[in-house]
Design a protein around this motif. Structure first.
Motif: not given
Length: 761
Positions: A40-51, A53-69
């Motif tokens: 979702g969008p960044p927290s409303a309490r997060q300060a805007p960037s100096p220029n 520009r819109p702050t990138p949305v927050r993401t969560r990444e999960s990495w699965i190495a192929y041999p782990m399958i």
């Protein structure tokens, strides 16, 4: 690797995990499956960037190495159905995911891409480790230099420049031509020449002769390890092997007067160690286990020579430990292998520990997976009855029980121990390493544990590549068109590598008599005792002593087994029972298991020291120890008490011994809570564990000696005076109910028959 990928990105993929649904963008990189979830969008309490520009949305990444399958099931969309195509994954770190796709072609392309990046990779050298670029903290640490064989032998008191403490460093295997699966440097008794080693090697499977792995610093007693002898039905013997084993057991008596003295066995001696003292209870009363320890201590006598104490009497209790069930060892005689005929090793006693083979262990873990496999579609607790029926905790307790026997023989009874199973790289590594954890506080430090893994697992040739199946198998990928597709997630098929034990023994014997003994048809698979007759190599004459690294790199499901996982699980049990005695924490063990399968580092990629040197892994990959040591703070146990060893203070003794009643599920490794896996009181597990009575006879103690039971017996009682191979096999058959007077129908026969049924069921 990129050419194996049919698709690199799929949006709006629905992920089902622990009963919760999320939507991700799926990325397929050359070495990882990446799930990116938008939070979702960044927290409303997060300060805007100096220029502004819109702050990138927050993401969560999960990495699965192929041999782990570890297992992948594809369910395509049925014609005319509104259902989504799905892929169900089970990872080797016991994470379960279901991926639902809106487009059937995309789902099929993802399935084929995963398959191409795993079981169709074709070569170990295409794994991530050979292209991984370490972060700066890892670059500053040379993980490959943590273990140095000469340095470890020097720490134990043995120098490569002379004879120390009755042992010397032999370079007979410096180029690996003597025994390709053994380390380059071998510690052997100083009284044994390389010429004798050459002849002795002909009598041990894969030329894995008895050599030293641990020398106790207090009493100079040793742990040696080897593979099984080539005894066969004819009762073959080797004078050189007998001489070598005898020298291993008598090396502590050959110490020169200038060497370090062994300690006294008297409780009143101020210099005594845990090898001589049982831990005192707080109220001054001795527990049953402590009383048994006192009885064993009194059986050793002390003789003072030139005012220096030397432990004699230890020779009365020297032990050859065969980790296998008795009947398995007897059945191996049919293919020219077997166990020592103790009429030729009268300076020792033998114990069969009854630890099951790699196939039983693989199936045990598969049953655990069956109990937790629905954790992608449901957040319900696992089926505890299935968990108990898996026998997993019984196997872990059995390993700890056997390791305790070895540690007591060395540390308390002042005796020497030789350990072997079949080829001496699975159960032997488990028992040897665990016994050393019990005996030596050094191996409970982070650096010491690394040295222990390098020495007893990597250098001594545990087949990590074969047991772990880094390249996966086509059998672990399936396409199912029914509505229940993916519901059964368990690798290896239906009982691979098992079979009826009696039929195995008879058919193996039939093949043996139909061929010359010199051909040594490889009916026995590596350290798994026996293959079913239909699965044994037909028409191939494979020498038992050939280098296993010459085999194909392709994963063979029948050779996979959670052997190292079990060692880490047993270590976890010790860490849990002795929380102040280990420098590393639980996360250290869990991440070590993860990186066994991630193939991000080169440490575990091959089967032995020779193969790793041939592949130049130290030059081309990063050691996993660099990762751990660069993040040492996160893997350090905050409760660790690394103070001075003091055997007069409870909690600071040199030796530790497990309480088998306190063996519990390692819930973190299965991504579950303690209550989910163990429950407030897991009565089902306790009922099944109740069948596993410690061999000492006391429910609260571990092994205290060699006793006659269904799982730990002396060879003299097994052979019953019949030393020939035919007599041994006949007695083994009688124990299974095939007739034979004097054995059939008695308790020992029933125990042995039950043991065999457990082994091969």
């Amino acid at each position: 690797m990129a050419d194996k990928l049919r698709i690199t990105k799929v949006e709006d993929v629905q992920v089902l995990s622990r009963g919760e649904i999320s939507v991700v963008t799926l990325h397929l990189t050359p070495h990882h499956l990446v799930l990116v979830q938008t939070l979702g969008p960044p927290s409303a309490r997060q300060a805007p960037s100096p220029n502004h520009r819109p702050t990138p949305v927050r993401t969560r990444e999960s990495w699965i190495a192929y041999p782990m399958i570890a297992f992948c099931t594809f369910r395509p969309t049925p014609p005319g159905s509104a259902l989504s195509s799905s892929i169900r994954l089970r990872c080797r770190d016991f994470k379960f995911l279901t991926l639902n796709f809106g487009d059937d072609r995309q789902a099929r392309d993802v399935f084929e891409s995963i398959k191409g990046a795993t079981c169709r990779l074709g070569s170990i050298e295409k794994l991530y480790a050979f292209s991984y670029k370490p972060q700066p903290p890892e670059k500053r640490i040379s993980g490959w230099e943590i273990y140095d064989a000469k340095a470890e032998w020097k720490r134990q008191g043995i120098s490569d420049k002379g004879v120390d403490r009755g042992w010397r460093i032999s370079k007979i295997n410096i180029d690996y031509s003597f025994s390709p699966t053994y380390p380059a440097l071998l510690a052997v008794p100083s009284t044994i020449s390389d010429n004798t080693l050459n002849y002795a090697g002909r009598y041990r499977s894969r030329v894995r002769i008895p050599v030293l792995t641990y020398l106790h610093p207090v009493n100079n007693c040793s742990i040696t390890r080897s593979s099984q002898p080539l005894a066969g039905l004819r009762g073959n013997r080797s004078i050189q092997d007998e001489k070598l084993v005898s020298a291993c057991f008598s090396a502590c008596a050959t110490v020169d007067d200038g060497d370090t003295a062994t300690s006294s066995t008297s409780r009143s001696s101020p210099a005594s160690s845990q090898a001589d003292l049982g831990p005192s209870s707080a109220d001054g009363e001795l527990s049953e286990a402590e009383r048994l320890e006192d009885e064993m201590i009194s059986s050793s006598t002390l003789e003072v020579v030139s005012e220096k104490p030397h432990v004699y009497g230890a020779q009365q209790h020297n032990l050859i430990v065969d980790a296998r069930p008795t009947v398995n060892a007897l059945a191996m005689q049919a293919v020219g292998l077997g166990s020592e005929n103790m009429d030729h090793y009268k300076f020792a006693t033998k114990a069969y520990l009854g630890i099951d083979n790699i196939h039983v262990m693989r199936e045990s873990l598969a049953k655990v997976i069956e109990a937790i496999k629905d954790s992608d579609v449901s957040n319900l607790p696992p089926n505890r009855e299935l968990l108990a029926k898996s026998g997993w905790l019984k196997h872990i307790a059995g390993l700890l029980d056997g390791a305790a026997l070895i540690a007591r023989q060395v540390g308390i009874q002042h005796s020497n121990v030789l350990i072997h199973c079949s080829d001496g790289w699975d159960r032997t590594s488990q028992l040897s390493a665990l016994a050393q954890l019990l005996l030596d506080p050094y191996y409970r430090t982070i650096e010491g544990f690394i040295v222990l893994v390098e020495k007893d697992w990597l250098a001594f040739g545990h087949m990590f590549q074969h047991r772990s199946g880094f390249l996966n198998s086509e059998k672990w990928f399936s396409v199912q068109n029914d509505a229940l597709a993916g519901s059964a997630i368990q690798p290896g098929g239906n009982g691979d590598g098992r079979g009826d034990a009696i039929e195995n023994a008879l058919l193996s014997a039939k093949r043996f008599f139909n061929k010359s003994n010199h051909s040594q048809d490889n009916i026995a698979d590596p350290d798994g005792e026996l293959l079913p007759f239909d699965d044994s190599p037909k028409g191939k004459k494979t020498s038992i002593s050939k280098d296993s690294s010459a085999d194909s790199e392709a994963t063979k499901p029948k050779e996979t087994s959670p052997v190292f996982h079990q060692f880490l699980d047993a270590t976890y049990q010790l860490l849990r029972q002795f929380p102040t005695r280990f420098e590393f924490n639980e996360r250290f063990l869990r991440r070590l298991l993860y990186h066994l399968y991630s193939c991000q580092y080169g440490t575990f990629l091959y089967n032995n020291e020779k193969s790793r040197k041939d592949a130049r892994v130290q030059e081309r990959t990063v050691s996993v120890w660099a990762y751990f040591l660069s993040n040492k703070e996160g893997f350090t146990n905050n409760d660790y008490d690394g103070g001075v060893i003091d055997d007069h203070v409870k909690g600071k003794e040199r030796l530790i011994f497990p309480n088998l009643d306190k063996v519990r599920w390692w819930h973190e490794v299965f991504n579950r809570t303690d209550e989910e896996m163990n429950g407030p009181t897991n009565t089902v597990t306790e009922r099944y564990l109740g069948n596993h009575t410690p061999r000492s006879g006391s429910p609260h103690s571990v092994l205290t000696g060699v006793e006659t039971s269904g799982t730990a017996t002396t060879t003299r009682q097994v052979s019953n005076g019949n030393t020939g191979g035919f007599a041994s096999l006949r007695e083994g058959m009688a124990g299974l109910g095939f007739g034979g007077k004097g054995i059939q129908g008695n308790k020992r026969s029933r125990d042995t028959k039950k043991e065999m049924e457990v082994e091969m069921q």
